[in-house]
Design a protein around this motif. Structure first.
Motif, mmCIF file in Angstrom:
data_model
loop_
_atom_site.group_PDB
_atom_site.id
_atom_site.type_symbol
_atom_site.label_atom_id
_atom_site.label_comp_id
_atom_site.label_asym_id
_atom_site.label_seq_id
_atom_site.Cartn_x
_atom_site.Cartn_y
_atom_site.Cartn_z
ATOM 1 N N CYS A 54 -35.699 26.656 6.769
ATOM 2 C CA CYS A 54 -36.049 26.566 8.187
ATOM 3 C C CYS A 54 -36.520 27.929 8.669
ATOM 4 N N PRO A 55 -37.733 28.025 9.202
ATOM 5 C CA PRO A 55 -38.250 29.333 9.607
ATOM 6 C C PRO A 55 -37.382 30.049 10.637
ATOM 7 N N ILE A 58 -31.871 27.694 11.467
ATOM 8 C CA ILE A 58 -30.846 26.935 12.186
ATOM 9 C C ILE A 58 -29.655 26.730 11.248
ATOM 10 N N ILE A 60 -27.846 24.586 9.781
ATOM 11 C CA ILE A 60 -28.004 23.144 9.603
ATOM 12 C C ILE A 60 -26.682 22.446 9.264
ATOM 13 N N CYS A 89 -39.309 20.247 17.761
ATOM 14 C CA CYS A 89 -39.343 20.537 16.317
ATOM 15 C C CYS A 89 -38.764 19.395 15.499
ATOM 16 N N CYS A 93 -41.900 19.122 13.102
ATOM 17 C CA CYS A 93 -41.852 20.046 11.957
ATOM 18 C C CYS A 93 -42.265 19.320 10.667
ATOM 19 N N GLN A 95 -40.926 18.783 7.923
ATOM 20 C CA GLN A 95 -39.603 18.978 7.302
ATOM 21 C C GLN A 95 -39.664 18.953 5.782
ATOM 22 N N GLN A 98 -40.096 22.240 4.645
ATOM 23 C CA GLN A 98 -39.208 23.259 5.207
ATOM 24 C C GLN A 98 -37.760 22.905 4.901
ATOM 25 N N CYS A 99 -36.962 22.679 5.917
ATOM 26 C CA CYS A 99 -35.530 22.449 5.708
ATOM 27 C C CYS A 99 -35.249 21.370 4.660
ATOM 28 N N GLU A 118 -31.753 16.453 14.212
ATOM 29 C CA GLU A 118 -32.032 17.472 15.222
ATOM 30 C C GLU A 118 -32.604 16.802 16.473
ATOM 31 N N ILE A 443 -42.963 25.462 14.882
ATOM 32 C CA ILE A 443 -41.754 26.242 14.607
ATOM 33 C C ILE A 443 -42.104 27.700 14.283
HETATM 34 S S1 SF4 Z 1 -36.801 20.445 11.683
HETATM 35 FE FE1 SF4 Z 1 -37.813 22.426 11.847
HETATM 36 S S2 SF4 Z 1 -36.524 23.580 13.252
HETATM 37 FE FE2 SF4 Z 1 -35.331 21.864 12.563
HETATM 38 S S3 SF4 Z 1 -34.172 22.633 10.830
HETATM 39 FE FE3 SF4 Z 1 -36.028 21.719 10.007
HETATM 40 S S4 SF4 Z 1 -37.489 23.406 9.858
HETATM 41 FE FE4 SF4 Z 1 -35.810 24.080 11.195
#
Ligand code: SF4
Ligand SMILES: Cc1cc2nc3c(=O)[nH]c(=O)nc-3n(C[C@H](O)[C@H](O)[C@H](O)COP(=O)(O)OP(=O)(O)OC[C@H]3O[C@@H](n4cnc5c(N)ncnc54)[C@H](O)[C@@H]3O)c2cc1C
Ligand SMILES: Cc1cc2nc3c(=O)[nH]c(=O)nc-3n(C[C@H](O)[C@H](O)[C@H](O)COP(=O)(O)OP(=O)(O)OC[C@H]3O[C@@H](n4cnc5c(N)ncnc54)[C@H](O)[C@@H]3O)c2cc1C
Ligand code: SF4
Ligand code: FES
Lengths: 465, 280
Positions: A54-55, A58, A60, A89, A93, A95, A98-99, A118, A443
């Motif tokens: 996650c940039p 967070i 998580i 987000c 996002c 996702q 990312q996360c 989220e 994000i």
């Molecule tokens: S959805 Fe976006 S802001 Fe939320 S945890 Fe994943 S990368 Fe981070």
């Protein structure tokens, strides 16, 4: 005991054949029960790899634990420490890169639905907690923000919470940037964006719309005549690019920005709107990113029978969010990948009647590491369409650059900063978001805002001593 | 609040509004434009700054009622306010160093030509004004033009006022007689500007045209205002609205200007029906 279901709890959504005719939100969101169940799929990993994806990092597992326990307010407070726009987000996002791309549950089965959780938490909070933020005691310092997109709004919120008097100058008649004029209602309801904007106003942030900085006021005037000690430039990505092929000026050729602005900002999707938009029968959208998906899905909703995504690489290379590609396919958008237009064809009245395309195949990887598309010999064909929407990216708007002496930009026109804190070549002028990186993500724009807010606060405090 | 300080009807379809907008008044230059939204649900309409008073903090616009947006704008009274008013947008007309200029205006385009003629006059440029209208009833801003032009010619299509004929006739005559203009600046319907360029090009008199393509944001975001100039794509709201007339692809611009014709005709009808109902 964690919930070991290999699949994510499915997202309740409007039926594809219903939703492709309306502009209401596609994904309806989890119920409390679904959220708790999905949260229980998280293994609470000690080294929490998801967080590094996650940039804005967070916490998580931290927020998911509270969701699993049913304490949604506590979950919100964990997210709010790192993100200013969770409702946004969680919806937009990418996702999977990312996360969720780092979640260990993805090794055997589907990842934890971090974005969906989220979103759930942010929506729950908006609907259930109505305590208004109180404006903190003013610290006597003034900061100006240019552009009310996610990056500018984040800086404004973070600095206002520290007691700064922040004024956001926005060129358009509403705040929100791409969240208002680009991303459609069915993916990100506009009242969510406006809720965030209202929250900032309650914190004491002034939002001045209809102010094109560089024209009505320059950065130098803001600093010298209006007493702003620092300026944050978050003016976004700018002007659309075209392909430079014959026929691009024919009637019926749009840039995605124009098409989406007419539909979203100017509300052409509403029956009683005064904004004209073409009633198309067959539409080709050129490009493969989120912008292309949004334009295609808007065209479908406006009644087009055939909507094509024309993209020169393959399905695997589509830069759009995975979920948007899936949704688009379900809604009946036809993907013509490994296809590139070479000419737009016009009828005798100068309206688009089709386009000539060539098929492509993927060759050796190029500088970006992606395999470079090359033209297949003799593969030319004509696709019959009456509308073409170009979604090929943007190049930065020159307004601020050309009216601010000493503000350096690179050869593409993106503002140059000295690293993550966003300081430009001008003292006390910071920049971030798409204006610096070129078109990127919400994000990242927000993350840049967080860093810059910290840096601006530190720089102003340092001067005070 | 962008309050309407003064409202003046110049002819049956052309109205001038003087609007309180001190920040814009402070920066405005001849040739720039604003974008206005009459009401909360109105379209964004680009209109040229027809005048400004830096001290009083006012900006004037002059517009022709052509469709739903301008009709809404025209319904506002003195003391009421427009919902949004943003500017000054676009680049100012380059007038520095010019000694002898012919300003050619057509129809409501004269409203845009006037501040340029005035700015030229103020810096001591010799100004020849040539303006054209369809007929006597549509003539606007005559006194204002006379006050800033060294020479002034009015043409009407039907000869009901001034001389009979189109603006290119006296322009050609002047050039042939050796007027020796440094530059011709022309503003009006695309077809008129196209013919002005056709007139000046053989004599190689530099000609600047003010383009008015369909716009949405006016800030360099949507790409709707694009034109082909010298074979390249240009955006009128940030690169213009003034361009070298010899380089502009007028036929393409005229065609793109018709894109929403069917939609607009429909809107106009709906609006008129509404008006009828209100009257009944
Ligand atoms: S959805 Fe976006 S802001 Fe939320 S945890 Fe994943 S990368 Fe981070
Ligand atoms: C159609 C579309 C879909 C997208 N989908 C996604 C997605 O699904 N997920 C994702 O993460 N990202 C997505 N993006 C990208 C994301 O929206 C952007 O990266 C993000 O909005 C950038 O934020 P920003 O604050 O830097 O700029 P912006 O959101 O562009 O905001 C800039 C603001 O500055 C204003 N401005 C510009 N110049 C001036 C000036 N001179 N004076 C005053 N104001 C000015 C603009 O009007 C605008 O409101 C999408 C983008 C588009 C266009
Ligand atoms: C830089 C610029 C400066 C302008 N200055 C003036 C001015 O000083 N006075 C004036 O009367 N008009 C001016 N115009 C034209 C004016 O913007 C349009 O007449 C107006 O937008 C029409 O809006 P509407 O809703 O009433 O009509 P609509 O029903 O939308 O359209 C009626 C006619 O206007 C054309 N048109 C529609 N929208 C636009 C638009 N956004 N831009 C240009 N043409 C459009 C249509 O093709 C059609 O022919 C200018 C335009 C530009 C781009
Ligand atoms: S990696 Fe996945 S399972 Fe592990 S803590 Fe993060 S979200 Fe939970
Ligand atoms: S009007 Fe949108 S880019 Fe010029």
């Amino acid at each position: 005991m964690p919930n070991m279901d290999p699949k994510k709890c499915p997202m309740p959504s409007q039926e594809p054949n219903v939703r492709n005719k309306n502009f209401k939100e596609v994904a309806l969101g989890y119920t409390e029960e679904m959220a708790v169940n999905e949260a229980k799929r998280c293994l609470q990993c000690k080294n929490h790899p998801c967080r590094s994806g996650c940039p804005v990092e967070i916490d998580i597992p931290g927020f998911i634990k509270h969701v699993a326990e049913g304490d949604f307010e506590a979950a919100y407070n964990v997210i709010a420490q790192s993100s200013a726009l969770p409702a946004v987000c969680g919806r937009v996002c990418p996702q999977e890169h990312q996360c969720e791309g780092k979640c260990v549950r993805g090794i055997k089965g589907e990842t934890v639905g971090i974005g969906r959780l989220e979103r759930f938490v942010a929506d729950w909070y908006r609907n259930n907690v109505h305590t208004k933020p109180t404006a903190p005691a003013p610290n006597g310092h003034k900061v100006a923000v240019i552009g009310a997109g996610p990056s500018g709004l984040t800086v404004a919120g973070d600095l206002a919470k520290l007691g700064y008097k922040v004024t956001v100058y926005e060129a358009l008649h509403v705040a929100g940037g791409v969240l208002m004029y680009g991303i459609p209602e069915f993916r990100l309801p506009k009242d969510i964006v406006q809720h965030e904007v209202e929250g900032l106003k309650e914190l004491g942030v002034d939002i001045e719309t209809n102010m094109v900085i560089g024209k009505v006021l320059t950065i130098d005037e803001l600093m010298n005549d209006y007493g702003f000690e620092a300026v944050y430039v978050a003016s976004g990505a700018g002007l659309p690019r075209f392909m430079g092929i014959p026929g691009e000026s024919l009637n019926g050729v749009y840039s995605a920005n124009e098409y989406l602005t007419r539909v979203n900002l100017m509300k052409a999707y509403k029956e009683d709107s005064r904004t004209p938009i073409m009633k198309s029968k067959s539409v080709a959208v050129v490009g493969g990113g989120n912008v292309a998906m949004d334009a295609a899905r808007c065209a479908k909703r406006l009644g087009a029978e055939n909507v094509y995504i024309v993209y020169r690489r393959g399905m695997a290379e589509l830069p759009a969010r995975k979920e948007e590609v899936e949704h688009a396919e379900e809604e009946g958008i036809v993907f013509k990948t490994l296809t590139n237009p070479t000419e737009v064809l016009g009828d005798e009245n100068g309206w688009v009647k089709g386009m000539t395309c060539v098929e492509m195949e993927l060759g050796e990887p190029d500088a970006s590491g992606r395999r470079r598309p090359i033209v297949k010999e003799g593969s030319e064909f004509v696709l019959n369409v009456d509308t073409m929407i170009m979604a090929l990216g943007t190049s930065p708007n020159p307004l601020i650059r050309s009216t601010t002496p000493g503000l350096d930009a690179d050869k593409h026109g993106c503002l140059i900063t000295n690293g993550p804190d966003g300081l430009t070549s001008r003292p006390m002028v910071y920049a971030g978001g798409d204006a610096v990186t070129g078109a990127a993500t919400v994000i990242l724009a927000m993350g840049a805002g967080k860093e810059a807010a910290r840096a601006i606060d530190a720089a102003i405090k340092a001067k005070e001593q | 609040m962008f309050t309407i300080i003064k409202r003046r009807e110049l002819n049956p379809t052309v109205t001038e509004l003087c609007i309180h907008a001190p920040l814009i008044a402070k920066k405005a230059k001849a040739g720039q434009f604003i974008i206005v939204r009459a009401k909360e649900d109105s379209e964004r309409i680009p209109l040229t700054i027809a005048g400004f008073d830096r001290e009083a903090g006012t900006v004037s616009i002059i517009f022709q009622v052509v469709g739903a947006g301008t009709m809404q704008l025209n319904s506002l009274k003195e003391g009421e306010a427009v919902h949004d008013f943003v500017g000054p947008l676009g680049k100012a007309t380059e007038i520095e160093g010019l000694k002898n200029v012919c300003v050619v205006g057509g129809g409501v385009g004269c409203a845009i030509a006037l501040p340029i003629a005035q700015a030229l006059h103020e810096q001591g440029t010799k100004v020849t004004g040539i303006v054209g209208f369809r007929n006597k009833d549509l003539v606007i801003l005559e006194d204002e033009f006379r006050a800033c032009c060294d020479e002034f010619i009015i043409m009407t299509d039907d000869g009901s006022y001034g001389e009979k004929g189109v603006v290119t006739a006296p322009l050609e005559k002047k050039i042939v007689e050796g007027a020796n203009f440094d530059e011709v600046i022309t503003i009006g319907p695309l077809i008129m500007m196209k013919f002005v360029v056709k007139t000046t090009k053989p004599h190689n008199v530099k000609t600047v045209v003010s383009m008015n393509p369909i716009m949405v944001d006016g800030t360099g975001m949507c790409g709707g205002c694009r034109l082909t100039v010298g074979g390249q794509t240009k955006f009128a709201c940030v690169d213009g609205p003034d361009f070298d007339g010899f380089e502009v692809d007028f036929d393409e611009a005229m065609h793109r200007g018709t894109m929403y014709k069917p939609f607009e005709a429909h809107a106009r009808e709906a609006e008129c029906n509404l008006l009828k109902q209100e009257v009944q």
